[in-house]
Design a protein around this motif. Structure first.
Motif, short mmCIF file in Angstrom:
data_model
loop_
_atom_site.label_atom_id
_atom_site.label_comp_id
_atom_site.label_asym_id
_atom_site.label_seq_id
_atom_site.Cartn_x
_atom_site.Cartn_y
_atom_site.Cartn_z
N ALA A 1 0.86 -1.19 0.00
CA ALA A 1 0.00 0.00 0.00
C ALA A 1 0.89 1.23 0.00
O ALA A 1 1.91 1.28 0.68
N VAL B 1 -3.59 11.91 3.82
CA VAL B 1 -4.23 10.84 4.59
C VAL B 1 -4.83 11.42 5.88
O VAL B 1 -4.24 12.29 6.51
N THR B 2 -6.05 10.98 6.22
CA THR B 2 -6.65 11.47 7.45
C THR B 2 -6.65 10.40 8.53
O THR B 2 -6.81 10.70 9.69
N ASP B 3 -6.51 9.13 8.14
CA ASP B 3 -6.55 8.06 9.12
C ASP B 3 -5.84 6.83 8.54
O ASP B 3 -6.03 6.52 7.36
N PHE B 4 -5.03 6.15 9.35
CA PHE B 4 -4.31 4.99 8.84
C PHE B 4 -5.10 3.69 9.01
O PHE B 4 -4.70 2.66 8.51
N TYR B 5 -6.19 3.73 9.76
CA TYR B 5 -6.96 2.49 10.00
C TYR B 5 -7.35 1.75 8.71
O TYR B 5 -7.19 0.54 8.65
N PRO B 6 -7.89 2.47 7.70
CA PRO B 6 -8.28 1.72 6.50
C PRO B 6 -7.11 0.98 5.86
O PRO B 6 -7.26 -0.17 5.43
N TYR B 7 -5.92 1.60 5.82
CA TYR B 7 -4.75 0.94 5.24
C TYR B 7 -4.36 -0.27 6.08
O TYR B 7 -4.07 -1.35 5.56
N THR C 1 -6.18 -1.95 8.33
CA THR C 1 -7.20 -3.00 8.36
C THR C 1 -6.98 -3.94 7.19
O THR C 1 -7.00 -5.17 7.33
N LYS C 2 -6.75 -3.35 6.02
CA LYS C 2 -6.56 -4.18 4.84
C LYS C 2 -5.27 -4.99 4.94
O LYS C 2 -5.26 -6.20 4.69
N LEU D 1 -3.57 -5.90 7.60
CA LEU D 1 -3.58 -6.91 8.67
C LEU D 1 -4.49 -8.08 8.32
O LEU D 1 -4.32 -9.17 8.84
N SER D 2 -5.47 -7.85 7.44
CA SER D 2 -6.35 -8.96 7.06
C SER D 2 -5.58 -10.02 6.27
O SER D 2 -6.05 -11.13 6.09
N GLN E 1 -1.27 2.60 15.77
CA GLN E 1 -2.60 2.18 15.33
C GLN E 1 -2.62 0.69 14.95
O GLN E 1 -3.62 0.01 15.17
N LEU F 1 -5.04 -2.24 16.52
CA LEU F 1 -5.81 -3.20 15.74
C LEU F 1 -5.36 -4.63 15.99
O LEU F 1 -5.82 -5.56 15.33
#
Lengths: 273, 286
Positions: free
Chosen positions: A76, A83-89, A91-92, A94-95, A116, A120
């Motif tokens: 990624a 970028v406003t938040d790293f969670y979406p990156y 989450t993907k 770590l899945s 972050q 998670l």
């Protein structure tokens, strides 16, 4: 002429007068890559900045990790400006269950990515590219979150006596919080190398003679804070290099990595296609 | 971890912040007709003010948010008075340029005063919750709830108070509002103050899960414009829906296609909506 960069492109141009002190990004990467591999990491996810150096880091890591036989589960690219938040990156990434995550970007946002990722539930390690300065990251993220990271040793922590002296006088002059950087340390030393080379060559106007004299003045005595001991024909200075890890909430001792064998194998201008 | 559900939650969190920022922007546009490009810079100020109040001032986080909102209301009103009001009768382009100029002024003042370093809030509400394969921190839950509460309060303010009614009337018909005795110049000032306080709230809310730095406003300004064009310029429901929509598209699209192109998805959505409905989802043709 000193070009401060870890991008080998500047010495590939063929200008015989260009020298550069930072070693190649691929070599800096090799420390964390080797240590990560020894720890048993096999599946890596990459979260690199979309800036030019980030793209280069991505390309190098992909080549180096695959060369080891490792698997890449996610690549990624992050535009740190938007970028406003790293969670979406995360989450993907770590899945895909990576063992480790390779980061290359500014230290503070990289530290946020680490924090972050731990939120998670990521338990693996972080391999850090040279832009991620671990001492600066430690100001942002708690040490527990930074556990199992490995990266380039911050210059202030390098166990080199002259570097430690420089570190102390840097702190005395600019305050405890002012961290001496690779930039200041390398440029400081190069300035003295140039001055000594001018003396040795007996000229201040003939740059070819001065360039030729550089190898004869290395290392430059008390000013060799990073210990540059050789310059290759392409113009690459070779100096000491250390990797460092954070384990059990603490910085480990720096790990000395000899650039000699690496440069013998790959040369000063190696860049994967 | 449940990828889909986690991305939905991520999207709602970011979307609630987008909605707040876009709401401020859209009501300012609705009244003054000015796209306030400096809105993101005011959001940045909101984040800095609350950061400084919490760290240097030792103020409670919630009180810090309220003080930042109040401070930014005043700053917004001052900006209306000294920047936009003198340009009311000038060509529209002048206000556009003034708004762009404001970005440079505010961002560079922040750079001079606070330096380029990234600041991080001390830990506030970082308790973790796990349910249905989703992980969320308490602060993220707080962001969503607070944003929704603020959106509801704004709606009540506009529908139930005299000032709110004056704002709504001015948005519908400026000349008509003036004829019925509303001081529209004062409405302009209140609106900029109100819109700016929403930006401040958004900045103060998201500050603790991000970093606070002078350039942080740039990213949200662009997204807020995408949202209000998507939702229809000046439309309140459009800004709310648009904000959540954009947040969800970014995170879910990123999960199943590629995170590298999440902005392509956002702008792709904008282009598609405008191709079908050129005034945006809730926009009215003039």
């Amino acid at each position: 002429m000193h070009g401060y960069t870890d991008n080998v492109a500047v010495i590939k141009q063929g200008n015989k007068l260009v020298v550069k002190a930072p070693m190649s990004m691929a070599f800096y990467n090799s420390g964390p890559v080797d240590i990560g591999w020894q720890r048993g990491y096999r599946k890596a996810a990459l979260l690199c900045g979309s800036h030019e150096a980030g793209k280069m880091a991505e390309k190098l890591f992909l080549a180096q990790w695959k060369d080891k036989g490792g698997e890449i589960v996610e690549v990624a690219s992050i535009d740190f400006k938007s970028v406003t938040d790293f969670y979406p990156y995360l989450t993907k990434a770590l899945s895909k269950n990576p063992d480790c995550i390779y980061l290359y970007g500014p230290s503070e946002p990289s530290a946020m990515i680490v924090s972050q990722a731990r939120e998670l539930g990521f338990k693996g390690g972080f391999l850090l590219g040279s832009q991620c300065k671990m001492d600066e990251m430690a100001k942002i993220a708690p040490m527990e979150a930074l556990n199992d990271t490995v990266g380039v040793c911050p210059v202030g922590m390098m166990p080199l006596p002259l570097m430690q002296k420089y570190n102390a006088s840097h702190k005395a002059k600019f305050g405890e919080d002012a961290i001496p950087t690779s930039e200041s340390a390398f440029n400081y030393e190069v300035m003295y190398i140039f001055a000594e080379a001018m003396k040795k060559a007996g000229t201040v106007t003939d740059p070819y003679k001065i360039r030729k004299a550089i190898n004869d003045v290395l290392p430059v005595g008390d000013h060799a804070i990073r210990g540059m001991y050789k310059v290759t024909s392409e113009g690459q200075f070779i100096s000491g290099y250390f990797a460092i890890q954070i384990l059990d909430g603490k910085f480990t001792d720096p790990i000395n990595i000899d650039p000699g064998p690496w440069y013998e194998k790959y040369g000063a201008t190696w860049m994967p296609e | 971890m449940d990828l889909f559900l986690q991305q939905v939650i991520n999207g709602i969190m970011v979307g609630s912040v987008y909605s707040l920022v876009a709401l401020g922007l859209t009501i300012i546009y609705g009244i003054l007709g000015v796209p306030n490009f400096a809105h993101g810079s005011l959001y940045m100020l909101g984040a800095y003010f609350s950061f400084l109040l919490v760290t240097a001032g030792g103020v409670n986080y919630w009180l810090a948010i309220l003080i930042s909102m109040a401070a930014l209301t005043v700053i917004g009103m001052v900006i209306e008075r000294i920047v936009f009001r003198p340009l009311v009768n000038a060509p529209h382009l002048n206000s556009f340029i003034a708004a762009i100029g404001l970005i440079y002024v505010i961002d560079n003042v922040a750079l001079i005063v606070w330096g380029p370093d990234f600041k991080r809030f001390p830990p506030l509400y970082d308790q973790l919750y796990h349910f249905l394969g989703v992980t969320i921190t308490l602060h993220r839950i707080i962001i969503v709830i607070t944003a929704v509460v603020l959106i509801v309060l704004l709606e009540l303010f506009i529908k139930k108070t005299t000032i709110g009614s004056a704002i709504e009337a001015t948005a519908q018909d400026r000349v008509g509002a003036r004829l019925s005795g509303i001081n529209v110049t004062r409405v302009d000032m209140w609106t900029l103050g109100l819109g700016t306080s929403l930006a401040a709230a958004a900045g103060a809310l998201i500050g603790p899960i991000l970093l606070v730095y002078p350039a942080m406003g740039g990213a949200v300004t662009l997204k807020a414009f995408v949202i209000i064009i998507l939702g229809g310029m000046g439309s309140i429901p459009g800004a709310i829906l648009g904000g959540f929509l954009l947040g969800l598209i970014e995170s879910i699209g990123g999960a199943y296609l590629t995170t590298n192109y999440h902005e392509v998805l956002a702008f792709g959505l904008l282009v598609t909506v405008l191709a079908i409905k050129p005034t945006g989802l809730f926009g009215k043709a003039h």
